[in-house]
Design a protein around this motif. Sequence first.
Motif, mmCIF file in Angstrom:
data_model
loop_
_atom_site.group_PDB
_atom_site.id
_atom_site.type_symbol
_atom_site.label_atom_id
_atom_site.label_comp_id
_atom_site.label_asym_id
_atom_site.label_seq_id
_atom_site.Cartn_x
_atom_site.Cartn_y
_atom_site.Cartn_z
ATOM 1 N N GLY B 16 72.133 7.100 53.935
ATOM 2 C CA GLY B 16 73.426 7.369 53.335
ATOM 3 C C GLY B 16 74.107 6.128 52.795
ATOM 4 N N SER B 17 75.321 6.359 52.285
ATOM 5 C CA SER B 17 76.100 5.278 51.687
ATOM 6 C C SER B 17 77.495 5.232 52.278
ATOM 7 N N LEU B 18 78.096 4.057 52.156
ATOM 8 C CA LEU B 18 79.444 3.842 52.648
ATOM 9 C C LEU B 18 80.034 2.699 51.836
ATOM 10 N N ARG B 19 81.335 2.745 51.568
ATOM 11 C CA ARG B 19 81.994 1.615 50.915
ATOM 12 C C ARG B 19 83.093 1.087 51.822
ATOM 13 N N LEU B 20 82.987 -0.193 52.149
ATOM 14 C CA LEU B 20 84.012 -0.867 52.931
ATOM 15 C C LEU B 20 85.010 -1.530 51.998
ATOM 16 N N SER B 21 86.266 -1.538 52.421
ATOM 17 C CA SER B 21 87.322 -2.207 51.673
ATOM 18 C C SER B 21 87.986 -3.254 52.548
ATOM 19 N N CYS B 22 88.489 -4.283 51.912
ATOM 20 C CA CYS B 22 89.220 -5.341 52.616
ATOM 21 C C CYS B 22 90.443 -5.668 51.771
ATOM 22 N N ALA B 23 91.595 -5.181 52.208
ATOM 23 C CA ALA B 23 92.840 -5.426 51.485
ATOM 24 C C ALA B 23 93.469 -6.717 51.971
ATOM 25 N N ALA B 24 93.766 -7.598 51.034
ATOM 26 C CA ALA B 24 94.319 -8.898 51.381
ATOM 27 C C ALA B 24 95.800 -8.969 51.039
ATOM 28 N N SER B 25 96.524 -9.679 51.879
ATOM 29 C CA SER B 25 97.920 -10.005 51.590
ATOM 30 C C SER B 25 98.145 -11.456 51.935
ATOM 31 N N GLY B 26 99.061 -12.094 51.190
ATOM 32 C CA GLY B 26 99.311 -13.514 51.399
ATOM 33 C C GLY B 26 98.178 -14.396 50.912
ATOM 34 N N PHE B 27 97.314 -13.828 50.117
ATOM 35 C CA PHE B 27 96.081 -14.509 49.716
ATOM 36 C C PHE B 27 95.536 -13.806 48.481
ATOM 37 N N THR B 28 95.038 -14.552 47.505
ATOM 38 C CA THR B 28 94.533 -13.935 46.283
ATOM 39 C C THR B 28 93.020 -13.879 46.318
ATOM 40 N N VAL B 29 92.498 -12.655 46.414
ATOM 41 C CA VAL B 29 91.062 -12.470 46.543
ATOM 42 C C VAL B 29 90.308 -13.083 45.366
ATOM 43 N N SER B 30 90.805 -12.879 44.160
ATOM 44 C CA SER B 30 90.053 -13.298 42.974
ATOM 45 C C SER B 30 89.966 -14.817 42.837
ATOM 46 N N ASN B 31 90.864 -15.537 43.453
ATOM 47 C CA ASN B 31 90.877 -17.000 43.332
ATOM 48 C C ASN B 31 90.076 -17.702 44.414
ATOM 49 N N ASN B 32 89.492 -16.927 45.320
ATOM 50 C CA ASN B 32 88.898 -17.534 46.505
ATOM 51 C C ASN B 32 87.504 -17.018 46.813
ATOM 52 N N TYR B 33 86.830 -17.755 47.636
ATOM 53 C CA TYR B 33 85.480 -17.464 48.130
ATOM 54 C C TYR B 33 85.644 -16.455 49.259
ATOM 55 N N MET B 34 85.079 -15.280 49.107
ATOM 56 C CA MET B 34 85.231 -14.210 50.080
ATOM 57 C C MET B 34 83.858 -13.739 50.539
#
Lengths: 108, 118
Positions: B16-34
């Motif tokens: 099967g399949s699953l999608r995990l999400s990680c919502a960030a606050s106080g931090f910009t996901v697109s500008n950083n190494y995640m």
Amino acid sequence: DIQMTQSPSSLSASVGDRVTITCRASQGISNYFAWYQQKPGKAPKLLIYAASTLQSGVPSRFSGSGSGTDFTLTISSLQPEDVATYYCQKYNSAPPLTFGGGTKVEIK
Amino acid sequence: EVQLVESGGGLVQPGGSLRLSCAASGFTVSNNYMGWVRQAPGKGLEWVSVIYSGGNTYYADSVKGRFTISRHNSKNTLYLQMNSLRAEDTAVYYCAAASGGGGLFDYWGQGTLVTVSS
């Protein structure tokens, strides 16, 4: 890939004891080396980076040393709140970001 | 204050399949190494995948070809799409951020449990 070997895998020590954990890299990694602390049921927490630099807020009883292939984490005076599993990690711009197998620290 | 909050874990059948999400606050996901790091029950930490600020992605050999890391800039959210799941993928999955880059993870989420079982 670089392998990280931690020892011991577990240890038991008394409050106030000096505790030392070692980690050996299969190849030299300069000082791109970190230690993390993971308490039961919690996410890991960065303790030390660049082999010897304490992350902000980490008690000074924790210290790190080493370079190249051999690294050490020392707890100068073990406290009850230090019960945790400690992981080493090599990091730099090139994955994989390998973690060591972990060292579980318990109070005797 | 930086917060990373994972969601999307659960029980899924093998294959099967699953999608995990990680919502960030106080931090910009697109500008950083995640990245994503997982921990099988009673086991140690295993790096899974990372995405650089520039968009380059990398995967552990154990998940290559099955997992995909991505991000949604306007939602400030990191994702892990997991396909062809196997029993050995059962683990707590942590979202982690390296504010200084290079895979040094200084911020972690609380983790989300993925169980692959029939």
